[in-house]
Design an enzyme around this catalytic site. Structure first.
Site, PDB file in Angstrom:
ATOM      1  N   HIS A 137       1.866  -5.870   8.938  1.00 45.00           N
ATOM      2  CA  HIS A 137       0.539  -6.397   9.286  1.00 45.00           C
ATOM      3  C   HIS A 137       0.763  -7.769   9.938  1.00 45.00           C
ATOM      4  O   HIS A 137       1.745  -8.450   9.629  1.00 45.00           O
ATOM      5  CB  HIS A 137      -0.249  -6.531   7.981  1.00 45.00           C
ATOM      6  CG  HIS A 137      -1.668  -6.976   8.125  1.00 45.00           C
ATOM      7  ND1 HIS A 137      -2.011  -8.300   8.259  1.00 45.00           N
ATOM      8  CD2 HIS A 137      -2.830  -6.279   8.132  1.00 45.00           C
ATOM      9  CE1 HIS A 137      -3.338  -8.401   8.341  1.00 45.00           C
ATOM     10  NE2 HIS A 137      -3.851  -7.182   8.266  1.00 45.00           N
ATOM     11  N   ASP A 214       5.002  -7.740   0.610  1.00 41.55           N
ATOM     12  CA  ASP A 214       3.564  -7.781   0.866  1.00 41.55           C
ATOM     13  C   ASP A 214       2.950  -6.562   0.172  1.00 41.55           C
ATOM     14  O   ASP A 214       3.051  -5.428   0.648  1.00 41.55           O
ATOM     15  CB  ASP A 214       3.326  -7.744   2.384  1.00 41.55           C
ATOM     16  CG  ASP A 214       1.850  -7.638   2.727  1.00 41.55           C
ATOM     17  OD1 ASP A 214       1.019  -7.541   1.800  1.00 41.55           O
ATOM     18  OD2 ASP A 214       1.520  -7.645   3.931  1.00 41.55           O
ATOM     19  N   GLN A 217      -1.453  -3.518   0.242  1.00 38.84           N
ATOM     20  CA  GLN A 217      -1.913  -2.122   0.205  1.00 38.84           C
ATOM     21  C   GLN A 217      -1.269  -1.327  -0.929  1.00 38.84           C
ATOM     22  O   GLN A 217      -1.532  -0.127  -1.066  1.00 38.84           O
ATOM     23  CB  GLN A 217      -1.595  -1.423   1.541  1.00 38.84           C
ATOM     24  CG  GLN A 217      -2.292  -2.034   2.737  1.00 38.84           C
ATOM     25  CD  GLN A 217      -3.814  -1.873   2.711  1.00 38.84           C
ATOM     26  OE1 GLN A 217      -4.368  -1.087   1.927  1.00 38.84           O
ATOM     27  NE2 GLN A 217      -4.515  -2.618   3.551  1.00 38.84           N
ATOM     28  N   LYS A 240      -8.874  -6.008  -2.257  1.00 39.18           N
ATOM     29  CA  LYS A 240      -8.403  -4.648  -1.985  1.00 39.18           C
ATOM     30  C   LYS A 240      -8.172  -3.874  -3.281  1.00 39.18           C
ATOM     31  O   LYS A 240      -7.817  -2.705  -3.264  1.00 39.18           O
ATOM     32  CB  LYS A 240      -7.110  -4.694  -1.160  1.00 39.18           C
ATOM     33  CG  LYS A 240      -7.333  -5.243   0.259  1.00 39.18           C
ATOM     34  CD  LYS A 240      -6.151  -4.977   1.136  1.00 39.18           C
ATOM     35  CE  LYS A 240      -6.090  -5.863   2.360  1.00 39.18           C
ATOM     36  NZ  LYS A 240      -7.072  -5.523   3.395  1.00 39.18           N
ATOM     37  N   CYS A 378      -4.847  -4.717  12.729  1.00 39.22           N
ATOM     38  CA  CYS A 378      -4.033  -5.934  12.620  1.00 39.22           C
ATOM     39  C   CYS A 378      -2.546  -5.585  12.510  1.00 39.22           C
ATOM     40  O   CYS A 378      -1.789  -6.229  11.775  1.00 39.22           O
ATOM     41  CB  CYS A 378      -4.458  -6.799  11.428  1.00 39.22           C
ATOM     42  SG  CYS A 378      -6.164  -7.291  11.492  1.00 39.22           S
TER      43      CYS A 378
HETATM   44  N1  C6P Z   1      -5.384  -5.364   5.896  1.00 40.88           N
HETATM   45  C1  C6P Z   1      -6.793  -3.597   6.823  1.00 40.88           C
HETATM   46  O1  C6P Z   1      -7.884  -3.145   7.205  1.00 40.88           O
HETATM   47  P1  C6P Z   1      -6.018 -10.345   3.521  1.00 40.88           P
HETATM   48  O2  C6P Z   1      -6.842 -10.278   4.776  1.00 40.88           O
HETATM   49  O3  C6P Z   1      -5.312 -11.652   3.347  1.00 40.88           O
HETATM   50  O4  C6P Z   1      -6.778  -9.918   2.301  1.00 40.88           O
HETATM   51  O5  C6P Z   1      -4.892  -9.219   3.675  1.00 40.88           O
HETATM   52  C2  C6P Z   1      -4.032  -9.251   4.768  1.00 40.88           C
HETATM   53  C3  C6P Z   1      -3.139  -8.043   4.755  1.00 40.88           C
HETATM   54  C4  C6P Z   1      -1.780  -8.227   4.540  1.00 40.88           C
HETATM   55  N2  C6P Z   1      -0.936  -7.182   4.475  1.00 40.88           N
HETATM   56  C5  C6P Z   1      -1.367  -5.918   4.629  1.00 40.88           C
HETATM   57  C6  C6P Z   1      -0.385  -4.798   4.508  1.00 40.88           C
HETATM   58  C7  C6P Z   1      -2.728  -5.667   4.856  1.00 40.88           C
HETATM   59  O6  C6P Z   1      -3.146  -4.421   4.983  1.00 40.88           O
HETATM   60  C8  C6P Z   1      -3.625  -6.760   4.939  1.00 40.88           C
HETATM   61  C9  C6P Z   1      -5.092  -6.544   5.248  1.00 40.88           C
HETATM   62  C10 C6P Z   1      -6.752  -4.963   6.162  1.00 40.88           C
HETATM   63  O7  C6P Z   1      -5.757  -2.975   6.939  1.00 40.88           O
HETATM   64  C11 C6P Z   1      -7.548  -5.961   6.943  1.00 40.88           C
HETATM   65  S1  C6P Z   1      -6.816  -6.301   8.512  1.00 40.88           S
END
Ligand code: C6P
Length: 420
Positions: A137, A214, A217, A240, A378
């Site tokens: 991401h 990370d 997910q 999430k 993203c």
């Molecule tokens: N992915 C998606 O629709 P934040 O925005 O900080 O809560 O998470 C960022 C992030 C980091 N790593 C991974 C693997 C992610 O999937 C995400 C966020 C969302 O896939 C929003 S772009």
């Protein structure tokens, strides 16, 4: 209710999972969108919140709202107690060794930026390398790019194969004496791939290289034990995993966090301040400058309690059943190509429909009250790797049902008919 639905429901109940009961806990799911009952399949973007989380937030704001670690009054003591109890809950959820290793941040993005700034400032120099994978991401790419630019270091990218799996032999070839950190995702948001993080961590550790995972997910779908994994850092976002937005977690090994400089300066992260010198606070407060998202942490703890009560293994089992059903139902639509066909996947089906832009798929489904995500998620380098500009993405949670997936598949069959 049709007989078919009764059979499907009882099948879910027999899996030890009464999905209709669970759906009652999520008020938003009762909502009508454009005259249709909401079908929410954008869970990788953010999940819906159960009553238990909403109630925890309401209770906090109606009876305990106050600042933490500051007041000597009753409310502040209550807020501090609940905030620290939330940290304890996160510690147990990840099986971290100590509360000192749990830093509350805004989300996965802020957690990664914190490590890039702080770890990077201390240990990355010109000529050094950071290794990531081709399925990251943007949140796990851009902070490292910024760091590399500032320091004159280099970003190395482990490739992925046509199924969307990391090519481990190529990854291992990237690890050398200049590698300062490996930062990879546990589960890909764009492909659904579950990475073999044990092997990834072991390969890095065999060369003395620390690892950041990370888990944005992964935390909602898989049991995570940071002590068993041995990774140096693990990050995830509260929103999430059925908790509020604006709260997330950085787990870091105490030994490293202790040596790392603060990310931000301000209140709470100090022990004493004079114009000549500031003495920093102990962990975890050294990394929590300013008033934290107190309600968010308390809401996250309620979300963790909720998920724990369901049981992550039971959830994973049910979601795997949904994933298999969604993969089969979507692949059956003429002209659908699934992007991300790894052996080990979690909760995500990304696809393109021949001759139809993903945004059109998303917009037409929206008319049916169906929420999916369409775009690059993203993860633009992933789109480039698969030669597409965007995908439509169905991402699942434990409150989704087979009937909802059937409704999505039926709508996509209709899109196919309309576009020929
Ligand atoms: N992915 C998606 O629709 P934040 O925005 O900080 O809560 O998470 C960022 C992030 C980091 N790593 C991974 C693997 C992610 O999937 C995400 C966020 C969302 O896939 C929003 S772009």
């Amino acid at each position: 209710m049709r007989a078919e639905n009764i059979t499907l429901e009882s099948r879910s109940v027999s899996l030890g999972f009464d999905v209709e009961r669970i759906r009652q806990d999520f008020p938003i799911l009762k909502q009508k969108i454009k005259g249709k009952t909401l079908i929410y399949l954008d869970n990788a973007a953010t999940t819906q919140k159960p009553e238990a989380v909403l109630e925890a937030l309401r209770r906090y704001y109606t009876s305990k709202n106050s600042n933490v670690h500051r007041g000597v009054h009753w409310l502040s003591e209550q807020a501090t107690r609940d905030y620290e109890a939330a940290r304890h809950r996160v510690k147990s959820f990840l099986n971290a060794g100590s509360e000192h290793e749990i830093i509350f941040v805004r989300g996965a993005t802020e957690a990664i930026n914190l490590v890039a700034h702080s770890f990077g400032r201390k240990w990355v120099q010109a000529g050094d390398e950071i290794v990531i994978s081709a399925m990251e991401h943007h949140s796990n790419i851009v902070p490292w790019q910024i760091l590399c630019e500032e320091k004159g270091a280099a970003l190395r990218v482990a490739p992925i194969n046509d199924e969307g799996e990391m090519v481990l032999e190529e990854y291992e070839k990237l690890l050398n004496s200049r590698t300062r950190l490996v930062a990879v995702t546990h589960v890909s948001n764009a492909l659904g791939t579950v990475n073999p993080i044990r092997s990834i961590i072991q390969a890095a550790h065999s060369k003395g290289i620390p690892v950041l995972i990370d888990g944005a997910q992964a935390a909602p779908h898989l049991k995570v034990d940071v002590q068993e994994l041995g990774c140096e850092f693990y990050v995830f976002s509260g929103h999430k995993i059925y908790g509020p937005t604006g709260i997330g977690v950085l787990y870091g090994k105490e030994r490293l966090l202790d040596q790392m400089p603060p990310y931000q300066g301000g209140g709470e992260m100090i022990r004493s301040v004079t114009f000549q010198k500031t003495i920093y606070n102990q962990l975890p407060y050294k990394f929590e400058a300013g008033t934290p998202h107190i309600a968010g942490a308390i809401g996250l703890a309620a979300a963790i309690d909720y998920v724990n009560a369901l049981g992550l293994e039971t959830v994973a089992h049910y979601e795997q059943m949904l994933l298999a059903h969604a993969t089969e139902a979507l692949a059956a639509v003429r002209g659908v190509r699934i992007i991300g066909t790894a052996q080990d996947k979690a909760a995500v089906v990304s696809f393109v429909l021949d001759g139809v832009h993903a945004h059109d798929v998303g917009t037409i489904l929206d008319q049916q009250g169906i929420a999916i995500r369409a775009g690059h998620h993203c993860a633009m380098p992933v789109m480039e790797r698969f030669g597409v500009s965007a995908t439509a993405r169905v991402s699942l949670a434990f409150y989704n049902t087979r009937q909802e997936i059937d409704a999505v598949a039926a709508s996509i069959h209709k899109v196919r008919e309309v576009f020929g």
